[in-house]
Design an enzyme around this catalytic site. Sequence first.
Site, PDB file in Angstrom:
ATOM      1  N   SER A   7       5.398  -3.299   1.306  1.00 21.08           N
ATOM      2  CA  SER A   7       5.951  -3.936   2.508  1.00 21.08           C
ATOM      3  C   SER A   7       6.861  -5.091   2.121  1.00 21.08           C
ATOM      4  CB  SER A   7       4.801  -4.450   3.383  1.00 21.08           C
ATOM      5  OG  SER A   7       5.311  -5.346   4.340  1.00 21.08           O
ATOM      6  N   HIS A  30       8.063  -0.024   3.168  1.00 24.70           N
ATOM      7  CA  HIS A  30       7.554  -0.371   4.499  1.00 24.70           C
ATOM      8  C   HIS A  30       8.334  -1.543   5.092  1.00 24.70           C
ATOM      9  CE1 HIS A  30       4.186  -0.208   7.404  1.00 24.70           C
ATOM     10  NE2 HIS A  30       4.218  -1.540   7.419  1.00 24.70           N
ATOM     11  N   ASP A  32       8.431  -4.035   8.321  1.00 23.05           N
ATOM     12  CA  ASP A  32       7.655  -4.548   9.456  1.00 23.05           C
ATOM     13  C   ASP A  32       8.576  -5.210  10.464  1.00 23.05           C
ATOM     14  OD1 ASP A  32       4.838  -4.021   8.825  1.00 23.05           O
ATOM     15  OD2 ASP A  32       5.206  -5.278   7.072  1.00 23.05           O
ATOM     16  N   MET A  34       9.046  -7.048  13.815  1.00 24.36           N
ATOM     17  CA  MET A  34       8.240  -7.821  14.777  1.00 24.36           C
ATOM     18  C   MET A  34       9.150  -8.602  15.708  1.00 24.36           C
ATOM     19  SD  MET A  34       5.323  -9.405  12.296  1.00 24.36           S
ATOM     20  CE  MET A  34       4.623  -8.458  10.921  1.00 24.36           C
ATOM     21  N   HIS A  63       7.546   0.190  10.666  1.00 30.60           N
ATOM     22  CA  HIS A  63       6.397  -0.165  11.506  1.00 30.60           C
ATOM     23  C   HIS A  63       6.900  -1.055  12.641  1.00 30.60           C
ATOM     24  CE1 HIS A  63       2.147  -2.285  11.460  1.00 30.60           C
ATOM     25  NE2 HIS A  63       2.436  -1.751  12.635  1.00 30.60           N
ATOM     26  N   MET A  65       6.435  -3.324  15.629  1.00 33.28           N
ATOM     27  CA  MET A  65       5.486  -4.181  16.359  1.00 33.28           C
ATOM     28  C   MET A  65       6.299  -4.917  17.403  1.00 33.28           C
ATOM     29  SD  MET A  65       3.379  -5.345  12.999  1.00 33.28           S
ATOM     30  CE  MET A  65       4.691  -4.759  11.942  1.00 33.28           C
ATOM     31  N   MET A 134      -4.770  -0.230  11.014  1.00 37.23           N
ATOM     32  CA  MET A 134      -4.553  -1.629  10.636  1.00 37.23           C
ATOM     33  C   MET A 134      -5.875  -2.246  10.196  1.00 37.23           C
ATOM     34  SD  MET A 134      -1.332  -2.296  10.989  1.00 37.23           S
ATOM     35  CE  MET A 134      -1.497  -4.004  10.465  1.00 37.23           C
ATOM     36  N   GLY A 139       0.927  -9.055  12.187  1.00 40.30           N
ATOM     37  CA  GLY A 139       1.700 -10.279  12.382  1.00 40.30           C
ATOM     38  C   GLY A 139       2.137 -10.935  11.083  1.00 40.30           C
ATOM     39  N   GLY A 142      -0.465 -11.135   3.693  1.00 44.13           N
ATOM     40  CA  GLY A 142      -1.394 -12.011   2.977  1.00 44.13           C
ATOM     41  C   GLY A 142      -2.653 -12.375   3.746  1.00 44.13           C
ATOM     42  N   ASP A 172      -3.018  -0.278   6.444  1.00 47.65           N
ATOM     43  CA  ASP A 172      -2.098  -1.419   6.318  1.00 47.65           C
ATOM     44  C   ASP A 172      -2.837  -2.725   6.590  1.00 47.65           C
ATOM     45  OD1 ASP A 172       0.108  -3.114   6.362  1.00 47.65           O
ATOM     46  OD2 ASP A 172       1.032  -2.239   8.148  1.00 47.65           O
ATOM     47  N   GLY A 173      -2.778  -3.626   5.623  1.00 49.84           N
ATOM     48  CA  GLY A 173      -3.338  -4.964   5.820  1.00 49.84           C
ATOM     49  C   GLY A 173      -4.409  -5.308   4.808  1.00 49.84           C
ATOM     50  N   GLY A 174      -4.087  -6.239   3.913  1.00 53.95           N
ATOM     51  CA  GLY A 174      -5.079  -6.706   2.937  1.00 53.95           C
ATOM     52  C   GLY A 174      -5.455  -5.663   1.897  1.00 53.95           C
ATOM     53  N   GLY A 194       1.606  -5.317   0.864  1.00 54.08           N
ATOM     54  CA  GLY A 194       2.606  -6.374   0.837  1.00 54.08           C
ATOM     55  C   GLY A 194       2.371  -7.315  -0.321  1.00 54.08           C
TER      56      GLY A 194
HETATM   57  C1  DX5 Z   1       1.066  -6.899   9.027  1.00 55.47           C
HETATM   58  C2  DX5 Z   1       2.037  -5.888   8.519  1.00 55.47           C
HETATM   59  C3  DX5 Z   1       1.755  -5.436   7.137  1.00 55.47           C
HETATM   60  C4  DX5 Z   1       1.843  -6.533   6.098  1.00 55.47           C
HETATM   61  C5  DX5 Z   1       0.935  -6.154   4.975  1.00 55.47           C
HETATM   62  O1  DX5 Z   1       1.298  -7.110  10.354  1.00 55.47           O
HETATM   63  O2  DX5 Z   1       2.012  -4.726   9.339  1.00 55.47           O
HETATM   64  O3  DX5 Z   1       2.551  -4.320   6.767  1.00 55.47           O
HETATM   65  O4  DX5 Z   1       3.139  -6.721   5.616  1.00 55.47           O
HETATM   66  O5  DX5 Z   1       0.846  -7.223   4.103  1.00 55.47           O
HETATM   67  P1  DX5 Z   1      -0.433  -7.429   3.174  1.00 55.47           P
HETATM   68  O6  DX5 Z   1      -0.583  -6.175   2.355  1.00 55.47           O
HETATM   69  O7  DX5 Z   1      -0.077  -8.618   2.377  1.00 55.47           O
HETATM   70  O8  DX5 Z   1      -1.629  -7.624   4.079  1.00 55.47           O
HETATM   71 ZN    ZN Z   2       3.080  -2.956   8.557  1.00 51.53          ZN
END
Ligand code: DX5
Ligand code: ZN
Length: 215
Positions: A7, A30, A32, A34, A63, A65, A134, A139, A142, A172-174, A194
Amino acid sequence: MAKISPSILAADLTNLACEVKKVREADFLHIDVMDGMFVPNITFGVPIMEALGRLDHPPLDVHLMIEEPSKYVKDYALLGAKNLHVHVEGNYHLHRLLGEIRENGANAFVVLNPSTPVSSLEEVFSFVDGILVMTVNPGYTGQKFIPEAAAKIGALDRIRSEKGFSFVIAVDGGVSLGNAKDLVDLGADILVMGAAVFRAKDPSIVVERIREIRR
Ligand code: DX5
Ligand code: ZN
């Protein structure tokens, strides 16, 4: 073999061309998008897609959002989105939206926030190419991984094999090198990452390691 979608939200945006080069072996890239309405952050959109169009990059995994994604799916598909992710939450005409994504030539992915159950997808399983689980509240990059949300990967994998669906499962996420194998064992096919990629000393090694993981 697991697939990885780094990401760029976590990348050094002052040096995008160089960052993208570091992950050129990844399966996807990826993006994002937003809007500060659907999620409490504003990132990037069409101009970044156009800039990426001038670079060599892995297939784009976009993605969305944003509020009213149906207004924009055509633009993103035309700008080269291979996978277009839209959230279940707030999309009153999800079936129509998924159809629009496919009509514009992209793969239709639906996204579940941590608080959204798998049952909300019951009527669309046969109209999606992929489902993105997710494991943080969308949002920011990290954030801390939410293990309870990851259980949905296992539930989706069971539904897929029992009912013969062919959708892929993404998370996706962490996601990190520490939890990647467990997520693949649960049934995840694509890992969005990410911070774990772009804040690593050598992002290309993280890409390589993830692509070696087998279920
Ligand atoms: C969060 C995004 C993710 C984010 C992931 O809203 O959709 O794609 O960039 O980042 P990490 O992997 O650092 O959680
Ligand atoms: Zn994402």
